[in-house]
Design a protein around this motif. Structure first.
Motif, PDB file in Angstrom:
ATOM      1  N   SER A 227       0.835  -1.203   0.000  1.00 55.08           N
ATOM      2  CA  SER A 227       0.000   0.000   0.000  1.00 55.08           C
ATOM      3  C   SER A 227       0.863   1.244   0.000  1.00 55.08           C
ATOM      4  O   SER A 227       0.513   2.260  -0.604  1.00 55.08           O
ATOM      5  CB  SER A 227      -0.937  -0.003   1.213  1.00 55.08           C
ATOM      6  N   ALA A 262     -11.537   1.427  -0.548  1.00 52.61           N
ATOM      7  CA  ALA A 262     -10.371   1.302   0.322  1.00 52.61           C
ATOM      8  C   ALA A 262     -10.104   2.605   1.043  1.00 52.61           C
ATOM      9  O   ALA A 262     -10.719   3.629   0.788  1.00 52.61           O
ATOM     10  CB  ALA A 262      -9.156   0.900  -0.506  1.00 52.61           C
ATOM     11  N   SER A 263      -9.128   2.582   1.952  1.00 54.42           N
ATOM     12  CA  SER A 263      -8.983   3.616   2.965  1.00 54.42           C
ATOM     13  C   SER A 263      -8.717   5.005   2.422  1.00 54.42           C
ATOM     14  O   SER A 263      -9.356   5.955   2.834  1.00 54.42           O
ATOM     15  CB  SER A 263      -7.857   3.224   3.914  1.00 54.42           C
ATOM     16  N   ASN A 264      -7.774   5.178   1.528  1.00 56.72           N
ATOM     17  CA  ASN A 264      -7.377   6.506   1.101  1.00 56.72           C
ATOM     18  C   ASN A 264      -8.031   6.925  -0.200  1.00 56.72           C
ATOM     19  O   ASN A 264      -7.560   7.803  -0.892  1.00 56.72           O
ATOM     20  CB  ASN A 264      -5.855   6.558   0.915  1.00 56.72           C
ATOM     21  N   GLY A 486     -10.983   5.470  12.847  1.00 56.04           N
ATOM     22  CA  GLY A 486     -10.490   4.521  11.858  1.00 56.04           C
ATOM     23  C   GLY A 486      -9.205   5.034  11.227  1.00 56.04           C
ATOM     24  O   GLY A 486      -8.984   6.250  11.115  1.00 56.04           O
ATOM     25  N   TYR A 487      -8.347   4.128  10.768  1.00 56.53           N
ATOM     26  CA  TYR A 487      -7.038   4.556  10.282  1.00 56.53           C
ATOM     27  C   TYR A 487      -7.097   5.349   8.985  1.00 56.53           C
ATOM     28  O   TYR A 487      -6.151   6.066   8.646  1.00 56.53           O
ATOM     29  CB  TYR A 487      -6.087   3.366  10.136  1.00 56.53           C
ATOM     30  N   SER A 488      -8.200   5.275   8.238  1.00 53.45           N
ATOM     31  CA  SER A 488      -8.245   5.967   6.949  1.00 53.45           C
ATOM     32  C   SER A 488      -8.229   7.481   7.112  1.00 53.45           C
ATOM     33  O   SER A 488      -7.774   8.189   6.211  1.00 53.45           O
ATOM     34  CB  SER A 488      -9.491   5.548   6.155  1.00 53.45           C
ATOM     35  N   LYS A 501      -2.515  -1.058  11.901  1.00 48.59           N
ATOM     36  CA  LYS A 501      -3.674  -1.274  11.045  1.00 48.59           C
ATOM     37  C   LYS A 501      -4.106  -2.740  11.024  1.00 48.59           C
ATOM     38  O   LYS A 501      -3.289  -3.638  10.840  1.00 48.59           O
ATOM     39  CB  LYS A 501      -3.380  -0.814   9.614  1.00 48.59           C
ATOM     40  N   ASN A 502      -5.387  -2.943  11.238  1.00 53.92           N
ATOM     41  CA  ASN A 502      -6.025  -4.261  11.051  1.00 53.92           C
ATOM     42  C   ASN A 502      -5.390  -5.378  11.872  1.00 53.92           C
ATOM     43  O   ASN A 502      -5.446  -6.542  11.479  1.00 53.92           O
ATOM     44  CB  ASN A 502      -5.996  -4.659   9.566  1.00 53.92           C
ATOM     45  N   GLN A 527      -9.354  -0.484  12.537  1.00 56.23           N
ATOM     46  CA  GLN A 527      -9.704  -0.804  11.161  1.00 56.23           C
ATOM     47  C   GLN A 527      -9.964   0.482  10.382  1.00 56.23           C
ATOM     48  O   GLN A 527      -9.808   1.581  10.901  1.00 56.23           O
ATOM     49  CB  GLN A 527     -10.918  -1.733  11.140  1.00 56.23           C
ATOM     50  N   GLU A 528     -10.347   0.329   9.126  1.00 51.63           N
ATOM     51  CA  GLU A 528     -10.464   1.490   8.244  1.00 51.63           C
ATOM     52  C   GLU A 528     -11.424   2.547   8.786  1.00 51.63           C
ATOM     53  O   GLU A 528     -11.110   3.733   8.805  1.00 51.63           O
ATOM     54  CB  GLU A 528     -10.918   1.042   6.857  1.00 51.63           C
ATOM     55  N   GLU A 529     -12.606   2.113   9.221  1.00 52.51           N
ATOM     56  CA  GLU A 529     -13.633   3.061   9.654  1.00 52.51           C
ATOM     57  C   GLU A 529     -13.696   3.241  11.160  1.00 52.51           C
ATOM     58  O   GLU A 529     -14.217   4.246  11.629  1.00 52.51           O
ATOM     59  CB  GLU A 529     -15.017   2.600   9.180  1.00 52.51           C
TER      60      GLU A 529
END
Length: 626
Positions: A227, A262-264, A486-488, A501-502, A527-529
């Motif tokens: 990523s 996806a996140s970004n 979330g990490y995004s 992350k995750n 997680q993402e969110e």
């Protein structure tokens, strides 16, 4: 052309991602055979199927995902059968005649030099249905564009370029692997054992996919930061991103959306969507021709320019409180379209005014339509939306826009966003965010008069009696920003070790927090969110400055209530407790929604907020302030 190149290179990088592992046995099963008649058709079938399914899944909603799930199981059965015929050549003799013939043909063509193109293409299609690549920034860019802009040849072509990149790296692996296996056969006489090893590997790959390891465990075991490499490609080579115009009032700007994103993705996808979004944003940009807030009679019809025809509403995935409404049916009515989502604090604070207008002008021809466009994944659940509509007392029609089709048609970017449509079906005014309620109501009054209504009220709603989280914010005291867990979209996170992350990780806080810094304590999976607590006793701590503090929370996947205890500067909140908390700081997370945890009545100052969860499995999404 540049985006096609980035997509292709992003696909090439998948070869160093562990998510490709379950697919490799299917590819290596074609070693030792002519590449043009065996390996190439398999890779072409895989690429085409992935591009088609990914495009449909990004824009087609749940029915596509459900249909594809059946296809995945069928493909797994096919590949498992193929693996068994490799592992046990005599298995076909014990099956019924049709399966004997099919199994032998498939097995023989798989192993014979010059094997059939058709069987290789079929296996490629099956592999394409199963392949779930790790979602990095490049794939996120593509899927975001598909979900927000709808199906298009460009979307499919970019996804195809991504799949072609993956197929290229797999082709190299296939050619190298073929030479390795050929050498093994010559030196060891191990052809039969190689055949059986490949069969066992294929069955293991099917098992891994059936257990969800390709989208779960393997996405977290990457030893190479693919990523990061993908993000560098985007950052270095993507076109400059268009500026996002600031909202004229407190509002949430739309982040990434959609089940497969996806996140970004959102910021990157703006580069891809610039041409389409620019027209929409120009149409719906804040108008300089606004009505005077001092009195409706000072405005003239010329002060409300036409901003385009009201888009159709027939793309809603479901309707609440009403049968589906069409633009044609609404002709002759003044319409207010309110884009909202039920965990958005700005939406909740503007809602009492929208409800008051709906009730006040209903008999004079005003139709209010709420368009619910989700921000978080749990807001895509119609049951959650229906419960929120009931709990909030919304009685006007609500269109659920899970695919963002109506959102895109209006060119919208904000929650909340209000569009005012006249009786001829033309958009005459819009407002983004909270505030300007007097002006907005005067617009409704003017449009009703233009439609021929008599005795339209000239007073405006000043007090709505809103309480709890729906009470207007004290903006002069808000010095803390909306903060996502979330990490995004994480920012100002100060727990030791940073975000993992995750993966389950133990977090600790530094000795002191500066204003707007926050962190986790205990074992969490970010997680993402959202951040999910894995063991009871975990805490979230935030140094903030505002009158009100809210946190979007939800129970874990089992839905069991989660008890919590809130403190402010280490003590129970007392009179400063929010509407979802008792004076002693206790409360319970029972549903996925926004919780008001603090409401201060004394002089607002900088404080340290902490919430401890007495049960595991809570999910925390975002802080907001008021």
């Amino acid at each position: 052309m540049l985006l096609i190149l980035i997509s292709y290179l992003g696909g090439v990088l998948t070869i160093i991602s562990p998510c490709i592992l379950p697919v490799l046995p299917f590819v290596f099963a074609r070693t030792g055979q002519p590449f043009r008649r065996s390996g190439l058709p398999l890779l072409v079938g895989m690429a085409l199927t992935f591009a088609a399914v990914a495009t449909l899944a990004a824009v087609g909603g749940n029915w596509v995902l459900q249909t594809n799930q059946y296809g995945r199981w069928l493909a797994m059965a096919l590949l498992a059968f193929f693996g068994l015929t490799l592992l046990f050549p005599h298995l076909a003799d014990k099956l019924t005649k049709p399966l004997v013939a099919a199994g032998n043909r498939l097995s023989n063509s798989a192993q014979a030099d010059g094997g059939g193109v058709g069987s290789s293409l079929l296996l490629g299609v099956a592999t394409g249905l199963l392949w779930a690549p790790c979602a990095g920034p490049v794939l996120g860019l593509l899927l975001t564009g598909a979900a927000l802009n709808g199906a298009s040849a460009q979307t499919t072509f970019l996804l195809l370029a991504y799949a072609a990149g993956a197929a290229t790296s797999l082709a190299v692996a296939l050619l190298i692997g073929g030479k390795v296996f050929a050498a093994m056969k010559r030196s060891l006489g191990a052809g039969e054992w190689v055949r059986r090893i490949l069969g066992a590997a294929m069955i293991a790959g099917v098992a891994a996919i059936a257990l969800g390891l390709d989208t779960g465990l393997l996405t977290r075991l990457s030893t190479v930061a693919t990523s990061g490499l993908e993000q560098q490609l985007i950052d270095r080579y993507s076109p400059a991103l268009p500026d996002v115009q600031a909202s004229p009032a407190p509002a949430q700007v739309a982040p990434q959306q959609g089940a497969m994103m996806a996140s970004n993705a959102m910021m990157a996808s703006n580069a891809m969507m610039a041409s389409n979004q620019q027209m929409a944003s120009n149409t719906m940009a804040p108008s300089n021709a606004m009505m005077s807030a001092h009195g409706r009679n000072t405005a003239t019809a010329g002060a409300l320019p036409e901003e385009g025809v009201m888009p159709a509403l027939d793309a809603a995935t479901q309707w609440l409180n009403s049968k589906p409404l069409t633009a044609q049916e609404l002709k002759g009515k003044v319409v207010l379209v309110d884009f909202w989502t039920y965990s958005c604090i700005n939406c909740l604070r503007s809602l009492p005014y929208v409800q008051a207008w709906a009730k006040k002008y209903r008999d004079q021809g005003l139709v209010v339509i709420g368009v619910h466009a989700p921000e978080f994944a749990f807001e895509r659940d119609p049951a959650n939306v229906s419960k929120a509509v009931r709990d909030l007392g919304i009685s006007y029609p609500v269109a659920i826009d899970n695919n963002y089709a109506i959102w895109r048609a209006f060119g919208n970017k904000y929650w909340p966003a209000h569009y005012f449509i006249d009786a001829t079906g033309r958009i005459r005014h819009h407002h983004f965010g909270e505030g300007d309620y007097v002006q907005s109501e005067q617009v409704i009054q003017q449009l009703l008069e233009e439609a021929g209504q008599k005795n339209v009220a000239n007073d405006v709603v000043i007090e709505t009696g809103a309480a709890g989280a729906q009470m207007a914010a004290d903006d002069s005291q808000v010095k803390s920003p909306e903060t996502y867990l979330g990490y995004s979209r994480v920012q100002n996170f100060v727990s030791t070790g940073g975000v993992q992350k995750n993966s389950n990780a133990d977090y600790n806080l530094p000795a002191q927090l500066a204003l707007n810094q926050w962190g986790l304590t205990g074992n969490w999976k970010v997680q993402e969110e959202h951040a999910a607590l894995t063991q009871k006793g975990g805490r979230i701590t935030y140094r903030f400055h505002a009158r009100d503090l809210h946190l979007v929370l939800g129970p874990g996947k089992d839905g069991k209530p989660v008890r919590f205890r809130v403190t402010i500067d280490g003590a129970a909140p007392g009179a400063a407790h929010g509407s979802d908390v008792a004076a002693d700081g206790t409360g319970t997370v029972t549903a996925q929604r926004l919780y008001q945890l603090l409401r201060q009545s004394v002089k607002v100052a900088e404080h340290t907020f902490s919430i401890e969860f007495l049960d595991p499995a809570v999910e925390a999404y975002a802080f907001t302030f008021g």
